[in-house]
Motif scaffolding. Structure first.
Motif, PDB file in Angstrom:
ATOM      1  N   SER A 181       0.928  -1.091   0.023  1.00 27.52           N
ATOM      2  CA  SER A 181       0.126   0.112   0.184  1.00 27.52           C
ATOM      3  C   SER A 181       0.898   1.324  -0.278  1.00 27.52           C
ATOM      4  CB  SER A 181      -1.106   0.051   1.285  1.00 27.52           C
ATOM      5  OG  SER A 181      -0.160   0.040   2.204  1.00 27.52           O
ATOM      6  N   ALA A 182       1.981   1.201   0.412  1.00 34.26           N
ATOM      7  CA  ALA A 182       2.937   2.450   0.644  1.00 34.26           C
ATOM      8  C   ALA A 182       3.569   2.551  -0.651  1.00 34.26           C
ATOM      9  CB  ALA A 182       3.969   2.138   1.692  1.00 34.26           C
ATOM     10  N   VAL A 183       3.867   1.549  -1.260  1.00 36.16           N
ATOM     11  CA  VAL A 183       4.632   1.808  -2.631  1.00 36.16           C
ATOM     12  C   VAL A 183       3.307   2.335  -3.522  1.00 36.16           C
ATOM     13  CG1 VAL A 183       5.427   0.640  -4.753  1.00 36.16           C
ATOM     14  CG2 VAL A 183       6.144   0.056  -2.425  1.00 36.16           C
ATOM     15  N   ALA A 184       2.236   1.733  -3.424  1.00 38.05           N
ATOM     16  CA  ALA A 184       0.980   2.181  -4.352  1.00 38.05           C
ATOM     17  C   ALA A 184       0.519   3.489  -4.181  1.00 38.05           C
ATOM     18  CB  ALA A 184      -0.070   1.268  -4.053  1.00 38.05           C
ATOM     19  N   GLY A 185       0.608   4.008  -2.851  1.00 31.28           N
ATOM     20  CA  GLY A 185       0.390   5.375  -2.440  1.00 31.28           C
ATOM     21  C   GLY A 185       1.372   6.334  -2.951  1.00 31.28           C
TER      22      GLY A 185
ATOM     23  N   VAL B 192      -6.386  -1.407  -4.080  1.00 31.35           N
ATOM     24  CA  VAL B 192      -7.491  -0.859  -5.094  1.00 31.35           C
ATOM     25  C   VAL B 192      -7.353   0.701  -4.789  1.00 31.35           C
ATOM     26  CG1 VAL B 192      -9.477  -1.046  -6.323  1.00 31.35           C
ATOM     27  CG2 VAL B 192      -8.427  -2.993  -5.493  1.00 31.35           C
ATOM     28  N   ASP B 193      -7.037   1.453  -5.758  1.00 32.29           N
ATOM     29  CA  ASP B 193      -7.311   3.013  -5.477  1.00 32.29           C
ATOM     30  C   ASP B 193      -6.684   3.455  -4.410  1.00 32.29           C
ATOM     31  OD1 ASP B 193      -7.947   4.281  -7.976  1.00 32.29           O
ATOM     32  OD2 ASP B 193     -10.314   4.109  -7.522  1.00 32.29           O
ATOM     33  N   GLY B 194      -5.744   3.056  -3.717  1.00 27.80           N
ATOM     34  CA  GLY B 194      -4.902   3.495  -2.564  1.00 27.80           C
ATOM     35  C   GLY B 194      -5.555   2.926  -1.364  1.00 27.80           C
ATOM     36  N   VAL B 195      -6.562   1.807  -1.592  1.00 28.66           N
ATOM     37  CA  VAL B 195      -7.291   1.350  -0.280  1.00 28.66           C
ATOM     38  C   VAL B 195      -6.655  -0.150  -0.079  1.00 28.66           C
ATOM     39  CG1 VAL B 195      -9.377   0.806   0.930  1.00 28.66           C
ATOM     40  CG2 VAL B 195      -9.004   2.992  -0.325  1.00 28.66           C
TER      41      VAL B 195
END
Length: 545
Positions: free
Chosen positions: A215-219, A514-517
Motif C-alpha cells: 500500500s505504501a508503494v502504491a500510494g 485498489v485506488d489506494g485502499v
C-alpha cells in the motif's frame, strides 16, 4: 529493446519438458469454485460448483476491473483438532525433523500408543494433489485426536497428548485441502492491456535492500492497483532483508538472479505483452579473455535464499524457504542496492558506468550512483584480485532465458517478477511443485503445509485474450477465509479462464490495494506486511519509483 514474444508451445515441446521433469501424475481433489459471472471468457472446470457467492464489481479505470466476493460452503464443518507429528529425517542434511504425516505403519503404531494412554485417535489418509511431478495415491497418514469448537479446547486436549509423550500441533481442519472450506474471501483484478491507458510494472520501492508495504508503494506511485510480488529475505540470518529471493527485473534492469528455473511473470512493454514462463539467468564477468561466473545480484555473498545456484550447499536445486551456502561466490551489486555493502572476508571491485575499475580492496562502502560493485569470496575473490586492476575494463554480461533456451531481452518498460510454482500451463492445471522446490516427494517434513494446506495466496495469470489476472485469497482466518492449497489455487485460476498462471508470494505477504485502499485482510496479526517487491498498475504510460 522489448521482451521477445513467446511462440505457441507445441506438443513436442510439452513432451520434452515433461520428460525433463519426470512422469506426469494427476490426482484430483475436488475444489468448490465459482466463476465471477461477468468475467468475459471465463470457463468453469468440471469439478466446480456454485455455493451462493455474490460478487461486487469495481470499474477502477478503463481496462481495469476488480471483483470481490466470499465463496462459502454451508456443508463445511471445520473444527479444531490435535495432530500428532511423525519423526522424520531431512533428506538433504540428514538432520532429525518432524512431519505432519507418516506412513501407515507409523500411523497404526501411534494410534495404538494413544489408545494405551486412554486417548481416542483417528487416522486420516492424505492423497497427493494434482501435482505434475509427484506420485499418485496416498501421500501418508495423519493421526489426530478430537474435534473441538474452540482453539482453547483443542489446547487443553493438546496438553494431554503431549503429556502422554507425543509431539503435536493444534490445527483447524478447515485448512485441510481434503475437506470443504467454510469460506474463501477472494479479489480478482482483470487488467486488459488493450484498453488500459496506463502500464503494469514491477516496483521494488526504489531500493532492493529494504521492505515496504504494498500500500505504501502504491500510494507513492499513485497506482490504480497493487499486489505483492515475489519471495524475499525476511531475516538477517538469511541475507539482507528485503532483497528478492528469485529473479527480478525492474524497468529493463536485472536486479536479482533466478533460483534455478522457476516460474516468472514477464511484463513486456509496460505490461502490454504479459506472459508466464520458466526463466533462468546466467551472468558472467570478463577481463580480457578470462571469464568468471557471477552467482548473484544484490544479495549477501555466501548465502542464496531458496537455493538454486551452482555450488550451493546442501543443494543446487530450488528449495523453498531454505538458505544455501556458497563458499565460492561472486555477487554483483547495482545502484538499486541502497544500503551499506556487506563486509567480511573476500575482495571487492568498484566499476563505473562503463565497467572501468575505479578501485579494488576490502568489502564495504556503497554502490556508486552510476556504477556497480563486484564482491567475491573464496576462489572468486582470488579471481577478482588477479584480474581487476584500476583503470582496466571488466565486462559484465547478463542473460535471461526461458525453458526453450530462447533469450529474453530486456529493455525500458520491461519487468519480471518470479515466484513458484507454475499453476496452469497451456490451459491445463500443471503444478510442478517438486521441480520448483516447494514440495519434496521423498521428504514429507518439507513443504507439506506450504503446498497442501490452505494458505493466503496471491496468484497471477493470463487468459486467452491476453488479459492479466491478479488474484488474492485471504487465509489463516478460521471459519472466515481459510485460503487455497496450491491445487485449489491452480483450479481456481483455470476456472477464471487462465491459460497460464503462477503462484506469487503469499501468507502474510498477500495484499491487494485498489485506488489506494487495502482491499483484502492480510493474515498477520500486525496487519499488512512489508515486502520485497510489488506489481503496480499505474496510470499513464510509465511510473517512476
Amino acid at each position: 529493446m522489448s521482451v521477445t514474444a513467446a511462440e505457441p508451445r507445441d506438443r513436442a515441446r510439452r513432451a520434452g519438458k515433461a520428460a525433463r521433469r519426470g512422469a506426469v501424475f494427476a490426482t484430483a481433489l475436488a475444489l468448490v469454485a465459482v466463476v465471477p459471472p461477468a468475467l468475459a471468457g471465463a470457463q468453469s472446470p468440471a469439478d466446480s460448483g456454485t455455493h451462493g457467492i455474490a460478487w461486487t464489481t469495481q470499474q477502477v479505470a478503463p481496462g481495469l476491473e476488480v471483483r470481490s466476493g466470499v465463496l462459502r460452503d454451508p456443508s463445511a464443518a471445520g473444527a479444531w483438532t490435535v495432530t500428532v507429528q511423525a519423526p522424520a529425517v531431512n533428506r538433504l542434511t540428514g538432520a532429525a525433523a518432524w512431519a505432519p504425516l507418516g506412513d501407515r505403519a507409523w500411523a497404526d503404531a501411534t494410534a495404538g500408543r494413544l489408545r494405551e494412554a486412554g486417548l481416542e485417535p483417528r487416522l486420516e489418509a492424505v492423497e497427493w494433489d494434482t501435482y505434475a511431478d509427484t506420485p499418485r495415491g496416498v501421500m501418508g497418514w495423519q493421526v489426530r485426536v478430537g474435534r473441538y469448537a474452540t482453539q482453547a479446547e483443542a489446547g487443553t486436549a493438546n496438553a494431554a497428548v503431549v503429556a502422554a509423550g507425543f509431539r503435536t500441533s493444534t490445527e483447524w481442519t478447515g485448512y485441510d485441502g481434503r475437506q470443504a472450506a467454510d469460506g474463501e474471501r477472494i479479489h480478482v483484478a482483470v487488467v486488459d492491456p488493450a484498453r488500459l491507458r496506463g502500464s503494469v510494472a514491477v516496483s521494488d520501492g526504489g531500493n532492493v535492500a529494504d521492505r515496504e508495504k504494498t500500500s505504501a508503494v502504491a500510494g507513492r506511485l499513485g497506482s490504480l492497483l497493487g499486489v505483492n510480488g515475489g519471495f524475499f529475505v525476511t531475516s538477517d540470518s538469511d541475507g539482507v532483508q528485503g532483497t528478492v529471493a528469485g529473479l527480478s527485473a525492474v524497468d529493463g534492469k536485472l536486479e536479482s538472479m533466478a533460483v534455478g528455473s522457476r516460474a516468472a511473470l514477464v511484463l513486456g512493454d509496460g505490461g502490454r505483452r504479459p506472459r508466464i514462463a520458466d526463466l533462468s539467468t546466467t551472468v558472467t564477468v570478463r577481463a580480457g579473455s578470462a571469464r568468471h561466473a557471477v552467482q548473484g545480484i544484490n544479495r549477501l555473498p555466501g548465502k542464496a535464499r531458496n537455493c538454486g545456484r551452482p555450488g550451493g550447499v546442501p543443494t543446487e536445486q530450488p528449495r523453498h524457504d531454505t538458505t544455501c551456502t556458497l563458499a565460492d561466490d561472486l555477487v554483483e551489486f547495482t545502484p538499486a542496492f541502497r544500503a551499506p555493502l556487506p563486509t567480511g572476508s573476500g575482495a571487492q571491485v568498484v566499476l563505473d558506468a562503463h565497467g572501468i575499475v575505479l578501485s579494488t580492496g576490502a568489502r564495504g562502502g556503497s554502490v556508486p550512483e552510476r556504477g556497480t560493485v563486484l564482491q567475491g569470496t573464496g576462489a572468486s575473490a582470488a579471481w577478482l584480485t588477479e584480474h581487476a586492476r584500476t583503470g582496466r575494463r571488466l565486462v559484465v554480461k547478463e542473460v535471461v532465458r526461458d525453458a526453450e533456451g530462447r533469450q529474453v531481452r530486456l529493455g525500458r518498460g520491461d519487468s519480471i517478477v518470479s515466484a513458484a510454482p507454475t499453476l496452469v500451463e497451456d490451459g491445463r492445471v500443471h503444478i510442478d511443485a517438486a521441480a520448483e522446490g516447494t514440495l519434496d516427494p521423498m521428504d514429507l517434513s518439507f513443504g507439506f503445509a506450504w503446498s497442501n494446506v490452505r494458505q493466503p495466496r496471491t496468484m497471477a495469470g493470463i487468459d486467452r485474450r491476453g488479459r492479466l489476472l491478479l488474484v488474492t485469497v485471504d487465509g489463516r482466518q478460521p471459519g472466515v477465509s481459510e485460503g487455497f492449497t496450491l491445487g485449489e489455487a491452480a483450479r481456481f485460476m483455470r476456472s477464471l479462464g487462465a491459460v497460464q498462471a503462477l503462484n506469487l508470494d503469499g501468507g502474510g505477504s498477500s495484499a491487494m490495494v485498489v485506488d489506494g485502499v487495502l482491499a483484502n485482510v492480510p493474515s498477520d496479526a500486525t496487519g499488512e506486511r512489508a515486502v520485497g517487491d510489488t506489481i503496480q498498475v499505474l496510470p499513464g504510460r510509465r511510473g517512476e519509483d
